[in-house]
Every structure is written in structure tokens, then in C-alpha cells.
Design a protein around this motif. Structure first.
Motif, short mmCIF file in Angstrom:
data_model
loop_
_atom_site.label_atom_id
_atom_site.label_comp_id
_atom_site.label_asym_id
_atom_site.label_seq_id
_atom_site.Cartn_x
_atom_site.Cartn_y
_atom_site.Cartn_z
N GLU A 108 0.82 -1.21 0.00
CA GLU A 108 0.00 0.00 0.00
C GLU A 108 0.86 1.27 0.00
O GLU A 108 0.44 2.29 -0.50
CB GLU A 108 -0.94 0.04 1.21
CG GLU A 108 -1.91 -1.10 1.30
CD GLU A 108 -1.32 -2.36 1.93
OE1 GLU A 108 -0.68 -2.28 3.00
OE2 GLU A 108 -1.48 -3.43 1.33
N GLU A 109 2.05 1.20 0.58
CA GLU A 109 2.87 2.41 0.62
C GLU A 109 3.75 2.57 -0.62
O GLU A 109 4.40 3.59 -0.76
CB GLU A 109 3.67 2.49 1.92
CG GLU A 109 4.84 1.58 2.06
CD GLU A 109 5.57 1.80 3.38
OE1 GLU A 109 5.89 2.95 3.73
OE2 GLU A 109 5.82 0.81 4.05
N LEU A 110 3.74 1.59 -1.50
CA LEU A 110 4.49 1.67 -2.75
C LEU A 110 3.50 1.77 -3.90
O LEU A 110 2.86 0.79 -4.26
CB LEU A 110 5.37 0.42 -2.92
CG LEU A 110 6.44 0.21 -1.85
CD1 LEU A 110 6.98 -1.21 -1.90
CD2 LEU A 110 7.55 1.21 -2.01
N PRO A 111 3.34 2.95 -4.50
CA PRO A 111 2.28 3.13 -5.49
C PRO A 111 2.56 2.52 -6.86
O PRO A 111 1.62 2.28 -7.62
CB PRO A 111 2.16 4.65 -5.60
CG PRO A 111 3.52 5.16 -5.26
CD PRO A 111 4.04 4.20 -4.21
N PHE A 112 3.81 2.25 -7.18
CA PHE A 112 4.13 1.76 -8.52
C PHE A 112 4.05 0.24 -8.58
O PHE A 112 4.57 -0.46 -7.70
CB PHE A 112 5.51 2.26 -8.95
CG PHE A 112 5.62 3.76 -8.94
CD1 PHE A 112 4.72 4.55 -9.63
CD2 PHE A 112 6.62 4.38 -8.22
CE1 PHE A 112 4.82 5.93 -9.62
CE2 PHE A 112 6.73 5.77 -8.19
CZ PHE A 112 5.82 6.55 -8.89
N PRO A 113 3.39 -0.31 -9.60
CA PRO A 113 3.13 -1.76 -9.67
C PRO A 113 4.38 -2.63 -9.59
O PRO A 113 4.35 -3.67 -8.93
CB PRO A 113 2.43 -1.95 -11.01
CG PRO A 113 1.94 -0.61 -11.41
CD PRO A 113 2.81 0.40 -10.74
N THR A 114 5.46 -2.23 -10.22
CA THR A 114 6.66 -3.07 -10.19
C THR A 114 7.27 -3.07 -8.79
O THR A 114 7.73 -4.11 -8.31
CB THR A 114 7.69 -2.60 -11.24
OG1 THR A 114 7.02 -2.41 -12.49
CG2 THR A 114 8.77 -3.64 -11.44
N ASP A 115 7.29 -1.92 -8.11
CA ASP A 115 7.77 -1.87 -6.73
C ASP A 115 6.93 -2.77 -5.83
O ASP A 115 7.44 -3.44 -4.94
CB ASP A 115 7.76 -0.45 -6.18
CG ASP A 115 8.87 0.43 -6.74
OD1 ASP A 115 9.84 -0.12 -7.30
OD2 ASP A 115 8.75 1.66 -6.60
N GLN A 116 5.62 -2.78 -6.05
CA GLN A 116 4.74 -3.64 -5.26
C GLN A 116 5.09 -5.11 -5.46
O GLN A 116 5.14 -5.88 -4.51
CB GLN A 116 3.27 -3.39 -5.63
CG GLN A 116 2.77 -2.03 -5.22
CD GLN A 116 1.36 -1.77 -5.73
OE1 GLN A 116 0.77 -2.57 -6.46
NE2 GLN A 116 0.81 -0.64 -5.33
#
Length: 146
Positions: free
Chosen positions: A128-136
Motif C-alpha cells: 500500500e505504501e508503494l504506489p508503482f506496480p513493479t515496486d509492489q
């Protein structure tokens, strides 16, 4: 037109099983990500990552291993390009001399482009605190390993 946007990121994990996270404000947005950024023309992945750590964290790093390369389509949040991100495990070659924060978006100063750094326990790393899909996706891979 921007057909591809190649980005490179470093996963710096300390001896307390915490990963270094960057909170940033830019382009009128606030976001949290791993340290790193876009390649410059004529630059290789490793050189780009080393440059990014010097620019952002004022520290030299050694790349120890490849961790992940984007294997699904991701549209940039900032333009019409397709983002290809490469993540490496890195270790710092000298002590980090940063003003580490404990709160999200706890920036020093004011301006349009701001950045601060936090250590986050791998066990507490939340998508939830990482908005970018690859970071997630990378955060999930990291937490699955512990």
C-alpha cells in the motif's frame, strides 16, 4: 513519444533486515519507491544504478546480484512510455550519511522536488505504501523470501 523508459533500482538491506526506501515529491505527486531512477543516454544498468546512489544517497554501492526485471506491462505514471525496471541487490561501500526519517514524507525544507529516506523492516514492507506496480511486485518477492 517515449516508447520505453528503462529504470534501475537498488535494494539496500541492512543487518537488521530493513530495506532502504525513498519518499519523494516531484511532478506534483508524492510517492515512495526504492532508490534509483532512469538511465541516461549511453549508460549501462550498473553504471546508472551507481550514479543514482551517488546522486540520491551520496554513497558508493557495489551491485551484488540481480534481483528482478519487469516481466509484465507497466505504463509510466508520468507519460505514455512503457516502463522496464531492473532491480539489483546492492551493498554500500561506505557508511550511509543520511538523515533517516521514521515518518512518511518527512521532508527537510520546501520545494517542488523533495526526497527523504527511511529504513523499513522487510516484514513490515507493505504494498500500500508503494504506489508503482513493479515496486509492489518486488516488495512481495522480498517479503516472500523472509
Amino acid at each position: 513519444m517515449y516508447p520505453f523508459n528503462v529504470r534501475v533500482y537498488g535494494l539496500l538491506i541492512n543487518d537488521r533486515d530493513e530495506v532502504l526506501i525513498s519518499d519523494e515529491q516531484e511532478y506534483g505527486m508524492r510517492f515512495t519507491k526504492f532508490p534509483g531512477g532512469g538511465l541516461e543516454p549511453g549508460e549501462g544498468l550498473i553504471d546508472g544504478l551507481k550514479r543514482e546512489f551517488l546522486e540520491e544517497c551520496n554513497v558508493a554501492v557495489e551491485v551484488t546480484s540481480h534481483f528482478y526485471t519487469t516481466d509484465f506491462y507497466v505504463k509510466s505514471a508520468f507519460n505514455d512510455s512503457q516502463v522496464i525496471s531492473v532491480y539489483y541487490i546492492v551493498k554500500n561501500l561506505q557508511e550511509l550519511n543520511l538523515n533517516f526519517k521514521t515518518l512518511v514524507f518527512d521532508f527537510d525544507g520546501e520545494g517542488e522536488v523533495l526526497q527523504s529516506f527511511r529504513w523499513v523492516k522487510l516484514a513490515n514492507l507493505m504494498n500500500e505504501e508503494l504506489p508503482f506496480p513493479t515496486d509492489q511486485h518486488v516488495a512481495k518477492l522480498l517479503t516472500d523470501k523472509i
